[in-house]
Structures are given as C-alpha cells and as structure tokens.
Design an enzyme around this catalytic site. Structure first.
Site, PDB file in Angstrom:
ATOM      1  N   HIS A 183     -35.499  64.868  32.861  1.00  0.00           N
ATOM      2  CA  HIS A 183     -36.057  63.600  33.324  1.00  0.00           C
ATOM      3  C   HIS A 183     -36.504  62.832  32.075  1.00  0.00           C
ATOM      4  O   HIS A 183     -36.828  63.453  31.052  1.00  0.00           O
ATOM      5  CB  HIS A 183     -37.261  63.932  34.216  1.00  0.00           C
TER       6      HIS A 183
ATOM      7  N   LYS B  70     -46.090  65.353  44.353  1.00  0.00           N
ATOM      8  CA  LYS B  70     -44.834  65.928  44.864  1.00  0.00           C
ATOM      9  C   LYS B  70     -45.094  67.211  45.646  1.00  0.00           C
ATOM     10  O   LYS B  70     -44.170  67.868  46.094  1.00  0.00           O
ATOM     11  CB  LYS B  70     -43.887  66.224  43.693  1.00  0.00           C
TER      12      LYS B  70
ATOM     13  N   ASP C  57     -41.068  71.862  32.372  1.00  0.00           N
ATOM     14  CA  ASP C  57     -41.346  70.747  33.274  1.00  0.00           C
ATOM     15  C   ASP C  57     -41.201  71.280  34.697  1.00  0.00           C
ATOM     16  O   ASP C  57     -40.075  71.496  35.177  1.00  0.00           O
ATOM     17  CB  ASP C  57     -40.354  69.610  32.982  1.00  0.00           C
TER      18      ASP C  57
ATOM     19  N   CYS D 279     -34.546  58.252  37.035  1.00  0.00           N
ATOM     20  CA  CYS D 279     -35.176  58.469  35.714  1.00  0.00           C
ATOM     21  C   CYS D 279     -34.479  59.589  34.953  1.00  0.00           C
ATOM     22  O   CYS D 279     -35.136  60.370  34.248  1.00  0.00           O
ATOM     23  CB  CYS D 279     -36.669  58.759  35.835  1.00  0.00           C
TER      24      CYS D 279
ATOM     25  N   GLN E 147     -40.432  69.626  39.684  1.00  0.00           N
ATOM     26  CA  GLN E 147     -39.624  69.889  40.889  1.00  0.00           C
ATOM     27  C   GLN E 147     -39.570  71.364  41.238  1.00  0.00           C
ATOM     28  O   GLN E 147     -38.793  71.756  42.108  1.00  0.00           O
ATOM     29  CB  GLN E 147     -38.198  69.335  40.700  1.00  0.00           C
TER      30      GLN E 147
HETATM   31  N1  C6P Z   1     -39.306  62.409  39.362  1.00  0.00           N
HETATM   32  C1  C6P Z   1     -37.957  61.489  41.144  1.00  0.00           C
HETATM   33  O1  C6P Z   1     -37.747  60.706  42.075  1.00  0.00           O
HETATM   34  P1  C6P Z   1     -44.452  61.922  37.383  1.00  0.00           P
HETATM   35  O2  C6P Z   1     -43.827  60.574  37.595  1.00  0.00           O
HETATM   36  O3  C6P Z   1     -45.226  61.991  36.083  1.00  0.00           O
HETATM   37  O4  C6P Z   1     -45.228  62.407  38.553  1.00  0.00           O
HETATM   38  O5  C6P Z   1     -43.239  62.964  37.275  1.00  0.00           O
HETATM   39  C2  C6P Z   1     -42.232  62.769  36.311  1.00  0.00           C
HETATM   40  C3  C6P Z   1     -41.120  63.756  36.485  1.00  0.00           C
HETATM   41  C4  C6P Z   1     -40.914  64.697  35.505  1.00  0.00           C
HETATM   42  N2  C6P Z   1     -39.968  65.632  35.624  1.00  0.00           N
HETATM   43  C5  C6P Z   1     -39.173  65.696  36.697  1.00  0.00           C
HETATM   44  C6  C6P Z   1     -38.143  66.775  36.784  1.00  0.00           C
HETATM   45  C7  C6P Z   1     -39.317  64.761  37.721  1.00  0.00           C
HETATM   46  O6  C6P Z   1     -38.528  64.827  38.777  1.00  0.00           O
HETATM   47  C8  C6P Z   1     -40.307  63.756  37.611  1.00  0.00           C
HETATM   48  C9  C6P Z   1     -40.461  62.702  38.659  1.00  0.00           C
HETATM   49  C10 C6P Z   1     -39.318  61.498  40.485  1.00  0.00           C
HETATM   50  O7  C6P Z   1     -37.092  62.252  40.743  1.00  0.00           O
HETATM   51  C11 C6P Z   1     -39.765  60.121  40.128  1.00  0.00           C
HETATM   52  S1  C6P Z   1     -38.788  59.395  38.860  1.00  0.00           S
END
Ligand code: C6P
Length: 425
Positions: free
Chosen positions: A140, A243, A217, A382, A220
C-alpha cells in the site's frame, strides 16, 4: 434414503451453526439493516473500513455522556475514569496481539501514522547512505511513500521484492535482495488488492539471518486472523482500528520494547515529556514517549471494545468464515464472462477479491453495483504499483468480513452479471 455418510453430514451441520452465528453477528450491526436504492445493503467494502457493532457505538456514547475528560492530566474523578478506560483499552489491545507488555503498544492515528513513526524515528536514527530498506511491489502507498521520503532525506537505497505472475511474492532471488546492507524488511501481511497472505515467519527468519529488523503492515491481517506478535517475532506491527470494528482516528504501532526504548521521539508536545526546561527536555517513559498531545481518547476506548468484540467471536472463527466466503466468491465471480480476478487462488488469499470486467471502467462497475445496493470499492486502492505491474489503472474490489453471507456474494454476482450484460461482455 437419508445420507448417512459422516463426511457429507458434517458440513451441513457446520453450515447451520455458521449461519446462526452470522445471523447473530449481523444483529449486532445496526447499519446492516438499512436500504440503499430501495434494496437491502450488501456491504462489501470492509477492506476500506468495516462497520461497527453496538458494543463499540455504546462505548463511544458512554464515554462522551458519562466521563468525557482529558487523560493523564487531571486529578478529578472524570479524568481518572477516562485515564483508566484509555489504559484499559491499551491492555485489551496488548492481549489481542499477544504483546509482552502494554508498553509496547503505542496508539497512533492508524497504520499510516504507525509506519511514518517508524520511518521518522527508527529510520532517521538508524539508516545511513549505503544502507538498504527492502519492501515489496505489493505494498500500500503507506508502506512505500514514507520510505521514499526518508530515502531522499537520508540517502539509503529502497529495494523491492518483485511479484510472480500469480500475485505472490517472488522469493526466488531473496538472497540477493536481502543482504548485510539491508537494515529493514518491511512488508504487507495481507495485500489489500491481491488478497495474498505473505509468509511472515519465512521472511522474518530470512531477515534475522542478515540482522535486519522487520516491520509488518497488518492493516488487512489483524482484523481478519489471529496475529501473535511474539509467535511471529516481528519487530514492528502496524494496524488500524477502523478496519476491525473500531472507530476511525486510532490505530496501533506495536514495537519490541528494547527497540522503542532506544528510539528518539518523533513528535514533540504535551504528555510525551517528563521534564521541559528552556534549555532542553527529557522524554516520558514508554509508551507515552510516542503519544504527543491529547490522544484520541474515545477512539481508543472504542478500539478496546472492538477487540473485545472480535475476541468474543474468536479470530480463528473469523479467519475460517472468510476463507469459506472468499472461496465461494472466487468461484462465483470466475464464472462471469469477462471477469478477471487479480491475485492468487482462494487457498493463498484473505477475504477479498479485486477484479476487472472486460473494459468496463471499475467506477462504472461500482456505480452499477451500488444501484443494486452492493457497496464495493473502485480505483487503485492506494496501491498503484501493483496495478502498474498488472498493466491496468484500476480495479473493483469486494472485501468481506464477519457479517457477510453467501447470499450476499450471490447478490454481488447477479449485479455483476447485469453489468456484464449491459456492456455486452
Ligand atoms: N487501505 C483500502 O481500501 P490507514 O488509512 O492508515 O487506516 O491504512 C492504510 C493502509 C495500509 N496498509 C494496507 C495494506 C491498507 O490496506 C491500508 C488501507 C484501505 O484498501 C484504504 S486506502
């Protein structure tokens, strides 16, 4: 005659239990009762953000109604109650990821801020020109851009583990990418586009062999499967509350205590200091050294309620439920003419399916699905480098969670078939 084959009887019995459990879970989420375009909502955008159960909504409401106050500051009753609830949430998260101590659990705004914290604190203190940081092509943006920014400032080299055609990490040349020069290996546990679940233990072992630190990370993965930081032996783990049934505006950086102790603060301000003089300051102890300013108090309490909720369901059950659902979604969508699913087969993926349908723009696809009450995400999620690698600019994505059902997958497939028919795929 009744089928007495125990193998055939067993799944039917399990199914009934699963159905009952999912029905009970659904009753905990008031939003799932709403209609969209006069159709019952089918919410399949959980990788972007999940819905919130009553217990989380109640925890937020209770804080603001009964004991709203700042934490770690006041000696009055409300402040003491707020502080106790905020710190209880930290303990709940500590247990949830099986950290060795609550001092290793830092509240941030989310995964993005957690990774930026590691880059700006650990990275600035430890990376030099000639060093390398190894990430992957399936990251991401939040695990690419902070390293690109820091590489410009510090002068280290950023390298990438490539992908196989199937959408797995290509580890065949890992020994040439991960070397004595590598100071950090940072990778996504479960991809938000391909669904791929990466082999954390294998990667950690390889990093240890060259003395590199490991950041995972978990945006997910932590919401969807048991994640035990001690069993995985990762140095850092980043994830987001929103999430995993919790509120927005709060997330976690887990870090091994010795590493966090040695790291300088990133942001300066209230609460992160022990003493401030005009000539200089001394830092607070962990975890407060990394929590400058008034924190997201209600949100932390909400996250605590969310991890209690998920623990009550059981993360093994969550993972098994999603495995079943994603296999069904994969099979159903594969049958639709023109649909191309990105990433590996269901056995190697978590609970999401990103896809394209002929040359229908994913935004058009998502709009048609929305008209049927089905919420999916469309765009590059993203993660532009993955889409570049696959030769596409965008995709549509259905992402699953605890409250989704096979019937909802059928609604998705029917709506998608409708789109395919409109565009004559
Ligand atoms: N992905 C998606 O729709 P934040 O925005 O900080 O809570 O998470 C960022 C992030 C980092 N790593 C991974 C693997 C992610 O999937 C995400 C967030 C969302 O896929 C919003 S772009």
């Amino acid at each position: 005659m009744a089928n007495l084959d125990p193998v055939a009887v067993q799944p039917a019995a399990t199914q009934a239990t699963t159905q009952d459990r999912v029905a009970a879970i659904r009753r905990d989420f008031p939003i799932l009762g709403r209609q969209v375009h006069d159709k019952p909502l089918v919410y399949l955008d959980n990788a972007a953000t999940s819905q919130k159960p009553e217990s989380v909504l109640a925890a937020l409401d209770d804080y603001y109604r009964r004991y709203n106050a700042n934490v770690h500051r006041g000696v009055h009753t409300l402040s003491e109650e707020a502080t106790a609830a905020y710190e209880r949430a930290r303990l709940q998260v500590t247990r949830f990821i099986h950290a060795a101590s609550e001092k290793e659990v830092i509240f941030t705004r989310g995964t993005t801020e957690s990774i930026n914290l590691v880059a700006q604190s650990w990275g600035r203190a430890n990376l030099r020109p000639g060093d390398e940081v190894l990430i992957t092509e399936m990251e991401h943006h939040s695990n690419i851009v902070p390293w690109q920014i820091l590489a410009e400032q510090v002068g280290f080299t950023l390298r990438y583990i490539p992908l196989t055609a199937e959408g797995l990490l290509d580890l065949s040349h890992l020994d040439t990418l991960l070397t004595e020069r590598t100071k950090l290996l940072s990778f996504v546990h479960a991809s938000n586009v391909l669904g791929t679940i990466n082999p954390v233990q294998r990667l950690v072992a390889a990093a240890r062999a060259v003395g590199a630190k490991v950041l995972v990370d978990g945006a997910q993965s932590v919401p969807h499967m048991p994640v035990d930081v001690q069993a995985l032996d990762v140095d850092f783990l980043a994830f987001s509350s929103h999430k995993m049934c919790g509120p927005t505006g709060i997330g976690v950086l887990y870090g091994k205590r010795a590493l966090l102790e040695a790291m300088p603060p990133w942001m300066g301000g209230g609460d992160m200091i022990r003493e401030v003089k005009l000539t200089g300051s001394k830092w607070n102890t962990l975890p407060y050294k990394f929590e400058a300013g008034t924190p997201s108090i209600a949100e932390a309490i909400g996250l605590g309620a969310a991890v209690e909720y998920l623990s009550g369901i059981g993360m093994e059950w969550v993972a098994a439920h999603e495995r079943e659902l994603v296999a069904y979604a994969y099979a159903r969508l594969s049958q639709i003419e023109g649909v191309r699913i990105l990433g590996p087969g269901p056995e190697a993926r978590g609970g999401l399916v990103a896809f394209t349908a002929g040359d229908i723009h994913p935004h058009d696809l998502a709009a048609i699905l929305d008209a049927e009450g089905v919420a999916v995400r469309a765009g590059h999620h993203c993660a532009q480098p993955i889409h570049d690698r696959l030769g596409i600019v965008a995709s549509a994505r259905a992402s699953l969670y605890i409250y989704n059902t096979p019937d909802e997958i059928d609604r998705l497939a029917e709506a998608l078939q409708k789109a395919a028919d409109i565009f004559a795929l």
